[in-house]
Write a protein that holds these residues in place. Structure first.
Motif, PDB file in Angstrom:
ATOM      1  N   MET A   1       0.850  -1.186   0.000  1.00  0.00           N
ATOM      2  CA  MET A   1       0.000   0.000   0.000  1.00  0.00           C
ATOM      3  C   MET A   1       0.892   1.245   0.000  1.00  0.00           C
ATOM      4  N   ALA A   2       0.875   1.997  -1.068  1.00  0.00           N
ATOM      5  CA  ALA A   2       1.735   3.169  -1.206  1.00  0.00           C
ATOM      6  C   ALA A   2       1.043   4.409  -0.649  1.00  0.00           C
ATOM      7  N   MET A   3       1.850   5.239   0.006  1.00  0.00           N
ATOM      8  CA  MET A   3       1.330   6.498   0.532  1.00  0.00           C
ATOM      9  C   MET A   3       2.268   7.596   0.068  1.00  0.00           C
ATOM     10  N   ASN A   4       1.791   8.417  -0.880  1.00  0.00           N
ATOM     11  CA  ASN A   4       2.633   9.489  -1.421  1.00  0.00           C
ATOM     12  C   ASN A   4       3.993   8.963  -1.879  1.00  0.00           C
ATOM     13  N   GLY A   5       4.004   7.836  -2.537  1.00  0.00           N
ATOM     14  CA  GLY A   5       5.233   7.294  -3.092  1.00  0.00           C
ATOM     15  C   GLY A   5       6.112   6.565  -2.095  1.00  0.00           C
ATOM     16  N   MET A   6       5.708   6.457  -0.856  1.00  0.00           N
ATOM     17  CA  MET A   6       6.504   5.769   0.161  1.00  0.00           C
ATOM     18  C   MET A   6       5.700   4.578   0.670  1.00  0.00           C
ATOM     19  N   ASN A   7       6.256   3.387   0.603  1.00  0.00           N
ATOM     20  CA  ASN A   7       5.488   2.251   1.099  1.00  0.00           C
ATOM     21  C   ASN A   7       5.639   2.088   2.606  1.00  0.00           C
ATOM     22  N   MET A   8       4.686   1.381   3.196  1.00  0.00           N
ATOM     23  CA  MET A   8       4.633   1.240   4.649  1.00  0.00           C
ATOM     24  C   MET A   8       5.887   0.537   5.192  1.00  0.00           C
ATOM     25  N   GLY A   9       6.387  -0.453   4.462  1.00  0.00           N
ATOM     26  CA  GLY A   9       7.587  -1.173   4.904  1.00  0.00           C
ATOM     27  C   GLY A   9       8.783  -0.246   5.037  1.00  0.00           C
ATOM     28  N   LYS A  10       8.925   0.670   4.087  1.00  0.00           N
ATOM     29  CA  LYS A  10      10.044   1.619   4.113  1.00  0.00           C
ATOM     30  C   LYS A  10       9.891   2.568   5.314  1.00  0.00           C
ATOM     31  N   ILE A  11       8.673   3.022   5.554  1.00  0.00           N
ATOM     32  CA  ILE A  11       8.422   3.911   6.698  1.00  0.00           C
ATOM     33  C   ILE A  11       8.746   3.182   8.002  1.00  0.00           C
ATOM     34  N   MET A  12       8.311   1.921   8.114  1.00  0.00           N
ATOM     35  CA  MET A  12       8.572   1.149   9.333  1.00  0.00           C
ATOM     36  C   MET A  12      10.079   0.938   9.533  1.00  0.00           C
ATOM     37  N   LYS A  13      10.794   0.667   8.445  1.00  0.00           N
ATOM     38  CA  LYS A  13      12.240   0.464   8.533  1.00  0.00           C
ATOM     39  C   LYS A  13      12.928   1.745   9.005  1.00  0.00           C
ATOM     40  N   GLN A  14      12.509   2.883   8.455  1.00  0.00           N
ATOM     41  CA  GLN A  14      13.090   4.163   8.867  1.00  0.00           C
ATOM     42  C   GLN A  14      12.784   4.437  10.337  1.00  0.00           C
ATOM     43  N   ALA A  15      11.565   4.106  10.762  1.00  0.00           N
ATOM     44  CA  ALA A  15      11.177   4.323  12.163  1.00  0.00           C
ATOM     45  C   ALA A  15      12.036   3.460  13.088  1.00  0.00           C
ATOM     46  N   GLN A  16      12.292   2.219  12.692  1.00  0.00           N
ATOM     47  CA  GLN A  16      13.119   1.330  13.514  1.00  0.00           C
ATOM     48  C   GLN A  16      14.554   1.830  13.580  1.00  0.00           C
ATOM     49  N   GLU A  17      15.075   2.328  12.462  1.00  0.00           N
ATOM     50  CA  GLU A  17      16.438   2.871  12.452  1.00  0.00           C
ATOM     51  C   GLU A  17      16.535   4.098  13.362  1.00  0.00           C
ATOM     52  N   MET A  18      15.506   4.943  13.288  1.00  0.00           N
ATOM     53  CA  MET A  18      15.496   6.143  14.122  1.00  0.00           C
ATOM     54  C   MET A  18      15.424   5.744  15.607  1.00  0.00           C
ATOM     55  N   GLN A  19      14.630   4.724  15.902  1.00  0.00           N
ATOM     56  CA  GLN A  19      14.499   4.257  17.282  1.00  0.00           C
ATOM     57  C   GLN A  19      15.845   3.755  17.804  1.00  0.00           C
ATOM     58  N   LYS A  20      16.604   3.034  16.967  1.00  0.00           N
ATOM     59  CA  LYS A  20      17.934   2.550  17.364  1.00  0.00           C
ATOM     60  C   LYS A  20      18.865   3.723  17.636  1.00  0.00           C
ATOM     61  N   LYS A  21      18.830   4.725  16.747  1.00  0.00           N
ATOM     62  CA  LYS A  21      19.696   5.899  16.933  1.00  0.00           C
ATOM     63  C   LYS A  21      19.319   6.650  18.212  1.00  0.00           C
ATOM     64  N   MET A  22      18.013   6.780  18.475  1.00  0.00           N
ATOM     65  CA  MET A  22      17.556   7.454  19.687  1.00  0.00           C
ATOM     66  C   MET A  22      18.048   6.706  20.926  1.00  0.00           C
ATOM     67  N   ALA A  23      17.930   5.375  20.916  1.00  0.00           N
ATOM     68  CA  ALA A  23      18.367   4.567  22.055  1.00  0.00           C
ATOM     69  C   ALA A  23      19.871   4.721  22.264  1.00  0.00           C
ATOM     70  N   ALA A  24      20.641   4.750  21.175  1.00  0.00           N
ATOM     71  CA  ALA A  24      22.093   4.908  21.275  1.00  0.00           C
ATOM     72  C   ALA A  24      22.447   6.272  21.870  1.00  0.00           C
ATOM     73  N   GLN A  25      21.756   7.315  21.422  1.00  0.00           N
ATOM     74  CA  GLN A  25      22.010   8.666  21.964  1.00  0.00           C
ATOM     75  C   GLN A  25      21.662   8.715  23.449  1.00  0.00           C
ATOM     76  N   GLN A  26      20.509   8.129  23.819  1.00  0.00           N
ATOM     77  CA  GLN A  26      20.072   8.125  25.216  1.00  0.00           C
ATOM     78  C   GLN A  26      21.105   7.385  26.072  1.00  0.00           C
ATOM     79  N   ASN A  27      21.599   6.265  25.573  1.00  0.00           N
ATOM     80  CA  ASN A  27      22.597   5.487  26.280  1.00  0.00           C
ATOM     81  C   ASN A  27      23.884   6.293  26.461  1.00  0.00           C
ATOM     82  N   GLU A  28      24.264   7.023  25.399  1.00  0.00           N
ATOM     83  CA  GLU A  28      25.467   7.858  25.469  1.00  0.00           C
ATOM     84  C   GLU A  28      25.310   8.938  26.537  1.00  0.00           C
ATOM     85  N   ILE A  29      24.139   9.570  26.579  1.00  0.00           N
ATOM     86  CA  ILE A  29      23.873  10.618  27.579  1.00  0.00           C
ATOM     87  C   ILE A  29      23.958  10.025  28.984  1.00  0.00           C
TER      88      ILE A  29
END
Length: 106
Positions: A1-29
Motif C-alpha cells: 500500500m503506497a502512501m505518497n510514493g513511500m510504502n509502509m515497509g520503508k516507513i517502518m524500517k526508517q522508524a526502527q532505524e530512528m528508534q535505534k539511533k535514539m536509544a544509542a544517543q540516550q545510552n550515550e547521555i
C-alpha cells in the motif's frame, strides 16, 4: 500500500532505524558525567546522565558554621548547574529526532 510514493515497509524500517539511533544517543547521555559548579567553584558536583549524583566536593572555605545557609545555597547552585547541563545535552542530542516529524501522508 503506497502512501505518497513511500510504502509502509520503508516507513517502518526508517522508524526502527530512528528508534535505534535514539536509544544509542540516550545510552550515550546516561553514560556521560556532568559537572556542576557553584559560584567561585566552592562546591562541585558530578552527576551521571541518569540524574544520579556520583560525587560532591566542598572546599573548606564554603563551610562557615555561622552561615549554614550559604553552604546550602552553594550546593543548590552546583546541583542545578549540573542538571541544566544534562537537560541541555539531552535536548540538543534528542531534539534532532523530534524536529520535522511531519511524515508525508500523515
Amino acid at each position: 500500500m503506497a502512501m505518497n510514493g513511500m510504502n509502509m515497509g520503508k516507513i517502518m524500517k526508517q522508524a526502527q532505524e530512528m528508534q535505534k539511533k535514539m536509544a544509542a544517543q540516550q545510552n550515550e547521555i546516561e553514560n556521560t558525567d556532568f559537572t556542576g559548579v557553584s559560584p567561585e567553584e566552592l562546591v562541585t558536583v558530578t552527576f551521571g546522565g541518569n540524574r544520579r549524583m556520583k560525587d560532591m566536593q566542598i572546599k573548606a572555605e564554603a563551610i562557615d558554621p555561622d552561615d549554614p545557609d550559604m553552604l546550602s545555597d552553594l550546593v543548590l547552585s552546583a546541583v542545578n548547574d549540573a542538571l541544566a547541563k544534562i537537560d541541555n545535552t539531552t535536548q540538543s542530542k534528542m531534539g534532532q529526532f523530534t524536529q520535522g516529524m511531519n511524515i508525508p501522508g500523515f
